[in-house]
Design a protein around this motif. Structure first.
Motif, PDB file in Angstrom:
ATOM      1  N   ASN A  68       0.802  -1.222   0.000  1.00 23.32           N
ATOM      2  CA  ASN A  68       0.000   0.000   0.000  1.00 23.32           C
ATOM      3  C   ASN A  68       0.838   1.278   0.000  1.00 23.32           C
ATOM      4  OD1 ASN A  68       0.866   0.121   2.667  1.00 23.32           O
ATOM      5  ND2 ASN A  68      -1.169  -0.145   3.559  1.00 23.32           N
ATOM      6  N   LYS A  69       2.137   1.180   0.017  1.00 30.86           N
ATOM      7  CA  LYS A  69       3.022   2.348  -0.060  1.00 30.86           C
ATOM      8  C   LYS A  69       3.342   2.725  -1.503  1.00 30.86           C
ATOM      9  CE  LYS A  69       3.483   2.298   4.427  1.00 30.86           C
ATOM     10  NZ  LYS A  69       2.517   3.044   5.180  1.00 30.86           N
ATOM     11  N   ILE A  70       3.021   1.832  -2.462  1.00 28.23           N
ATOM     12  CA  ILE A  70       3.345   2.075  -3.862  1.00 28.23           C
ATOM     13  C   ILE A  70       2.234   2.875  -4.540  1.00 28.23           C
ATOM     14  CG2 ILE A  70       3.821   1.011  -6.105  1.00 28.23           C
ATOM     15  CD1 ILE A  70       4.831  -1.457  -4.617  1.00 28.23           C
ATOM     16  N   ALA A  71       2.618   3.966  -5.190  1.00 30.85           N
ATOM     17  CA  ALA A  71       1.694   4.748  -6.009  1.00 30.85           C
ATOM     18  C   ALA A  71       2.030   4.503  -7.478  1.00 30.85           C
ATOM     19  CB  ALA A  71       1.820   6.240  -5.681  1.00 30.85           C
ATOM     20  N   ALA A  72       1.093   4.782  -8.346  1.00 35.05           N
ATOM     21  CA  ALA A  72       1.295   4.552  -9.779  1.00 35.05           C
ATOM     22  C   ALA A  72       2.422   5.392 -10.360  1.00 35.05           C
ATOM     23  CB  ALA A  72      -0.005   4.819 -10.525  1.00 35.05           C
ATOM     24  N   THR A  73       2.822   6.450  -9.688  1.00 38.22           N
ATOM     25  CA  THR A  73       3.893   7.326 -10.178  1.00 38.22           C
ATOM     26  C   THR A  73       5.262   6.972  -9.603  1.00 38.22           C
ATOM     27  OG1 THR A  73       3.320   8.880  -8.425  1.00 38.22           O
ATOM     28  CG2 THR A  73       2.379   9.291 -10.603  1.00 38.22           C
ATOM     29  N   ASP A  74       5.330   5.948  -8.780  1.00 38.74           N
ATOM     30  CA  ASP A  74       6.583   5.585  -8.110  1.00 38.74           C
ATOM     31  C   ASP A  74       7.464   4.690  -8.970  1.00 38.74           C
ATOM     32  OD1 ASP A  74       5.632   6.973  -5.938  1.00 38.74           O
ATOM     33  OD2 ASP A  74       5.097   5.183  -4.791  1.00 38.74           O
ATOM     34  N   TYR A  92       6.305  -3.652 -13.699  1.00 35.54           N
ATOM     35  CA  TYR A  92       5.338  -2.558 -13.727  1.00 35.54           C
ATOM     36  C   TYR A  92       5.079  -2.088 -12.301  1.00 35.54           C
ATOM     37  CZ  TYR A  92       1.840  -5.801 -11.923  1.00 35.54           C
ATOM     38  OH  TYR A  92       1.168  -6.695 -11.132  1.00 35.54           O
ATOM     39  N   VAL A  93       4.542  -0.884 -12.162  1.00 34.62           N
ATOM     40  CA  VAL A  93       4.027  -0.393 -10.885  1.00 34.62           C
ATOM     41  C   VAL A  93       2.614   0.103 -11.107  1.00 34.62           C
ATOM     42  CG1 VAL A  93       6.250   0.230  -9.870  1.00 34.62           C
ATOM     43  CG2 VAL A  93       4.978   1.930 -11.153  1.00 34.62           C
ATOM     44  N   GLY A  94       1.812  -0.030 -10.090  1.00 33.43           N
ATOM     45  CA  GLY A  94       0.448   0.481 -10.095  1.00 33.43           C
ATOM     46  C   GLY A  94       0.099   0.881  -8.678  1.00 33.43           C
ATOM     47  N   ALA A  95      -1.025   1.476  -8.488  1.00 29.63           N
ATOM     48  CA  ALA A  95      -1.447   1.873  -7.145  1.00 29.63           C
ATOM     49  C   ALA A  95      -1.608   0.631  -6.278  1.00 29.63           C
ATOM     50  CB  ALA A  95      -2.746   2.655  -7.211  1.00 29.63           C
ATOM     51  N   SER A  97       0.544  -1.944  -5.926  1.00 28.79           N
ATOM     52  CA  SER A  97       1.215  -3.187  -6.315  1.00 28.79           C
ATOM     53  C   SER A  97       2.294  -2.942  -7.365  1.00 28.79           C
ATOM     54  CB  SER A  97       0.219  -4.210  -6.857  1.00 28.79           C
ATOM     55  OG  SER A  97      -0.312  -3.772  -8.090  1.00 28.79           O
ATOM     56  N   ALA A  98       3.147  -3.950  -7.515  1.00 27.34           N
ATOM     57  CA  ALA A  98       4.178  -3.932  -8.552  1.00 27.34           C
ATOM     58  C   ALA A  98       4.429  -5.364  -8.992  1.00 27.34           C
ATOM     59  CB  ALA A  98       5.465  -3.310  -8.023  1.00 27.34           C
ATOM     60  N   GLY A  99       4.812  -5.518 -10.241  1.00 25.73           N
ATOM     61  CA  GLY A  99       5.180  -6.829 -10.764  1.00 25.73           C
ATOM     62  C   GLY A  99       6.688  -6.985 -10.747  1.00 25.73           C
ATOM     63  N   ILE A 100       7.158  -8.135 -10.304  1.00 23.76           N
ATOM     64  CA  ILE A 100       8.594  -8.428 -10.260  1.00 23.76           C
ATOM     65  C   ILE A 100       8.846  -9.683 -11.076  1.00 23.76           C
ATOM     66  CG2 ILE A 100      10.544  -9.040  -8.769  1.00 23.76           C
ATOM     67  CD1 ILE A 100       9.188  -7.380  -6.557  1.00 23.76           C
ATOM     68  N   ARG A 101       9.909  -9.640 -11.897  1.00 23.56           N
ATOM     69  CA  ARG A 101      10.310 -10.799 -12.692  1.00 23.56           C
ATOM     70  C   ARG A 101      11.685 -11.273 -12.273  1.00 23.56           C
ATOM     71  NH1 ARG A 101       8.060  -8.159 -17.961  1.00 23.56           N
ATOM     72  NH2 ARG A 101       9.988  -6.997 -17.862  1.00 23.56           N
ATOM     73  N   ILE A 102      11.840 -12.599 -12.196  1.00 21.69           N
ATOM     74  CA  ILE A 102      13.117 -13.247 -11.899  1.00 21.69           C
ATOM     75  C   ILE A 102      13.450 -14.149 -13.083  1.00 21.69           C
ATOM     76  CG2 ILE A 102      14.358 -14.793 -10.342  1.00 21.69           C
ATOM     77  CD1 ILE A 102      12.163 -14.142  -8.236  1.00 21.69           C
ATOM     78  N   THR A 103      14.624 -13.966 -13.687  1.00 22.51           N
ATOM     79  CA  THR A 103      15.040 -14.792 -14.811  1.00 22.51           C
ATOM     80  C   THR A 103      16.314 -15.541 -14.452  1.00 22.51           C
ATOM     81  OG1 THR A 103      14.099 -13.209 -16.378  1.00 22.51           O
ATOM     82  CG2 THR A 103      15.688 -14.780 -17.257  1.00 22.51           C
ATOM     83  N   ASN A 104      16.321 -16.850 -14.697  1.00 23.91           N
ATOM     84  CA  ASN A 104      17.493 -17.686 -14.484  1.00 23.91           C
ATOM     85  C   ASN A 104      18.444 -17.456 -15.656  1.00 23.91           C
ATOM     86  OD1 ASN A 104      19.396 -19.737 -14.361  1.00 23.91           O
ATOM     87  ND2 ASN A 104      17.923 -21.360 -13.971  1.00 23.91           N
ATOM     88  N   LEU A 105      19.636 -16.948 -15.382  1.00 21.36           N
ATOM     89  CA  LEU A 105      20.609 -16.636 -16.426  1.00 21.36           C
ATOM     90  C   LEU A 105      21.575 -17.779 -16.700  1.00 21.36           C
ATOM     91  CD1 LEU A 105      21.502 -12.974 -15.374  1.00 21.36           C
ATOM     92  CD2 LEU A 105      19.863 -13.732 -17.117  1.00 21.36           C
ATOM     93  N   THR A 106      21.459 -18.883 -15.992  1.00 23.17           N
ATOM     94  CA  THR A 106      22.410 -19.978 -16.136  1.00 23.17           C
ATOM     95  C   THR A 106      21.951 -20.989 -17.189  1.00 23.17           C
ATOM     96  OG1 THR A 106      21.435 -21.439 -14.461  1.00 23.17           O
ATOM     97  CG2 THR A 106      22.959 -19.725 -13.677  1.00 23.17           C
ATOM     98  N   ALA A 107      22.825 -21.951 -17.482  1.00 16.88           N
ATOM     99  CA  ALA A 107      22.530 -22.993 -18.466  1.00 16.88           C
ATOM    100  C   ALA A 107      21.814 -24.190 -17.852  1.00 16.88           C
ATOM    101  CB  ALA A 107      23.827 -23.455 -19.129  1.00 16.88           C
ATOM    102  N   GLY A 108      21.532 -24.151 -16.571  1.00 14.82           N
ATOM    103  CA  GLY A 108      20.851 -25.260 -15.914  1.00 14.82           C
ATOM    104  C   GLY A 108      19.752 -24.769 -14.986  1.00 14.82           C
TER     105      GLY A 108
END
Length: 126
Positions: A68-74, A92-95, A97-108
């Protein structure tokens, strides 16, 4: 605050070399089931401890941070603590909430807990 200085109406600088949130401003939350599971923490900064489920080579898992501390302009800054096997980014950010992505950069596939740090930078569109 003796270490803060105003330079105009919208700029602050600090002499001590430190800038950010103090003790009590952070919170920690742990994902329960998977790296795609959403989490909730209502603090301006903190740590997300991911689940230890497997993430395939080159695969991306996304989840929602409800805060609840995240605003759409943050801006949400998020990084991986002491591990260069992953790319972590705010999608992304929105009022509230925010979306977070994690990508595995390794070969396994990797099946481990990842510690993510985040901070909200307050923004304005006008």
């Amino acid at each position: 605050c003796e270490n803060w200085h105003s330079r105009g109406t919208n700029l602050a600088t600090v002499d001590t070399g430190s800038f950010g949130y103090g003790v009590g401003s952070g919170g920690t939350v742990t994902q329960v089931t998977s790296k795609g599971a959403g989490v909730t923490v209502h603090k301006p900064s903190g740590r997300i401890i991911t689940a230890a489920d497997s993430l395939a080579a080159g695969a991306t898992a996304g989840f929602v941070l409800t805060n609840n501390k995240i605003a759409a302009t943050d801006c949400l800054v998020v990084n991986c603590l002491s591990n260069n096997n992953y790319r972590v980014e705010c999608a992304y950010v929105g009022a509230g909430s925010a979306g977070i992505r994690i990508t595995n950069l390794t070969a396994g596939a990797l099946a481990e807990i990842i510690y993510l740090n985040f901070s909200i930078i307050k923004g304005a569109s006008a």
